[in-house]
Design an enzyme around this catalytic site. Structure first.
Site, PDB file in Angstrom:
ATOM      1  N   GLU A   1      -3.750   7.540  -4.282  1.00  0.00           N
ATOM      2  CA  GLU A   1      -3.708   6.017  -3.207  1.00  0.00           C
ATOM      3  C   GLU A   1      -3.581   4.905  -4.295  1.00  0.00           C
ATOM      4  OE1 GLU A   1      -7.339   4.064  -1.802  1.00  0.00           O
ATOM      5  OE2 GLU A   1      -6.240   4.034   0.055  1.00  0.00           O
TER       6      GLU A   1
ATOM      7  N   TYR B   1       0.792  -1.116  -0.095  1.00  0.00           N
ATOM      8  CA  TYR B   1       0.008  -0.152   0.075  1.00  0.00           C
ATOM      9  C   TYR B   1       0.666   1.124   0.069  1.00  0.00           C
ATOM     10  CZ  TYR B   1      -3.373   3.610   1.527  1.00  0.00           C
ATOM     11  OH  TYR B   1      -4.302   4.480   1.633  1.00  0.00           O
TER      12      TYR B   1
END
Ligand code: ADP
Ligand code: MG
Length: 399
Positions: free
Chosen positions: A207, A119
């Site tokens: 993101e 991530y």
């Protein structure tokens, strides 16, 4: 402003960032044609909606066993079958709410052999006034869950915008992801490129979940979400063109056409206020009196009669609205203009819910006179507290 995954990937690609090959499709035929342009034999068909959690989502119209909004397809025939099932149907994910979102676009992309998922995100951190890079080894999961259950697995690195991205930032990101060797180097380069894209495109948030390490040791952006600062969009006409209004609340789209700041909320008392601060105070005082606002609406300082009429209509389009509170301080904007707008709009829409108006400021006497002589059942209030009490009581009485 948000864009779709495939659009965000186009932008990243222009910044030299590696993403799997893929093509957007609006129809089943386009999805098949898109797959034919890819090498195969593994394809991924991805629903393009402005919400995450698509993989674990479910389609309202399909059985509970049906696959979600991110589907691995092993042949072009499978791509076709998946596209048929997905297009036009409603995908419900943890981010869409129960009503879900209709899938009108697909992205057909290369299937990737995944070794690990990570991530990596970037956002403007208002607390520090800097860009924060957030990295975690727990890719492919909901980052909210990771933050809740295992916060130690999330590393935040802040970058001073005056100094810009430094090599040590890149090393910190690669270290946080536990990468070594060539992957570590690739990650440092990627972090720098992402920061470049983030700042030059005026992003609010970028993101990547997941960022993947492939079996052949490449770093690839497999999923990305980007949102942009609306106030900077004039600098990016290309991004402006990516806007997909079908993904936005229709009332908010209409409001933006009139330059009104409108945000739909869950309550039953519509608010029309000038000034964001006064709008916030109005919402607070409605809650203090035991009811909930149906919206935030700031008509701005220099609103015209047309603007007020538009604002009124937008509020009334919401079927949950059972009463309206108008709270205007006439400084730049004069109370009689507001009153004219209110009367015109109320007549035009055949106002059927109670309306309480609190006017104060320039030309207030003239404004009140217009309201009183309108022949409409408008309740006048003297101050903010009085106005909130009155509208809550009126709505209770009408119910
Ligand atoms: P969402 O976050 O909306 O569920 P993702 O694009 O992150 O959508 O997809 C969910 C999961 O599907 C990923 O975590 C990854 O495991 C898998 N996936 C997505 N795209 C691909 C791809 N191109 N190749 C292989 N697997 C993929
Ligand atoms: Mg994802």
């Amino acid at each position: 402003m948000n864009v779709h995954e495939y659009q965000a990937k186009e932008l990243l690609k222009e910044h030299g960032i590696a993403v799997p090959d893929g093509h957007a499709a609006l129809t089943v035929e386009e999805a098949v044609a898109a797959a034919k342009k890819l090498p195969g034999p593994l394809y991924v068909v991805k629903a393009q909606i402005h919400a995450g959690g698509r993989g674990k989502g479910r389609f309202k119209e399909l059985s509970a066993e049906a696959k979600g909004g991110v589907r691995l397809a092993k042949s072009i025939d499978d791509v076709e079958a998946d596209a048929k099932e997905m297009l036009g149907n409603t995908l419900v994910t943890i981010q869409t709410g129960e009503e879900g979102k209709q899938v009108n676009r697909l992205y057909v992309t290369d299937g990737v052999d995944i070794e690990s998922e990570y991530y990596l995100a970037m956002l403007v951190d208002r607390a520090t006034g800097r860009v924060a890079m957030v990295a975690s080894t727990e890719g492919g999961m909901d980052i909210e869950d990771v933050a809740h259950n295992t916060p130690e697995k999330i590393t935040t690195i802040t970058i001073d915008p005056a100094q810009g991205f430094m090599p040590h930032h890149g090393r910190a990101v690669a270290f946080a992801l536990g990468l070594s060797g060539a992957l570590n180097k690739a990650c440092q380069k990627l972090a720098k490129q992402l920061y470049g894209a983030f700042t030059s495109l005026d992003c609010e948030m970028l993101e990547i979940n997941p960022l993947v390490e492939t079996k052949d040791e490449q770093l690839l952006v497999l999923d990305t979400k980007m949102s942009f600062d609306g106030n900077a969009l004039y600098r990016h006409p290309k991004i402006e063109e990516m806007r997909d209004e079908t993904e936005e609340d229709p009332a908010e789209v209409e409001a933006s056409e009139y330059d009104l700041a409108y945000i739909k909320l869950d309550g039953n008392i519509g608010c029309m206020v000038n000034g964001a601060g006064l709008a916030m105070a109005t919402m607070d005082i409605i809650k203090l009196n035991g009811a909930f606002p149906a919206n935030f609406l700031d008509v701005g300082g220099g609103a015209t009669k047309e603007k007020v009429t538009a604002a009124f209509k937008i509020i009334l389009k919401d079927p949950a609205v059972e009463g309206i509170l108008v709270n205007i301080f006439g400084g730049i904007m004069k109370c009689d203009i507001i009153a004219d707008g209110i009367v015109a709009a109320a007549k035009e829409v055949n106002l059927s819910v109670p309306l309480v108006v609190r006017l104060e400021g320039t030309n207030v006497a003239k404004g009140k006179e217009i309201l009183n002589n309108s022949g409409l059942p408008i309740v006048s209030a003297d101050d903010l507290g009085d106005a909130a009490k009155k509208i809550v009581a009126e709505v209770k009485q009408a119910a």
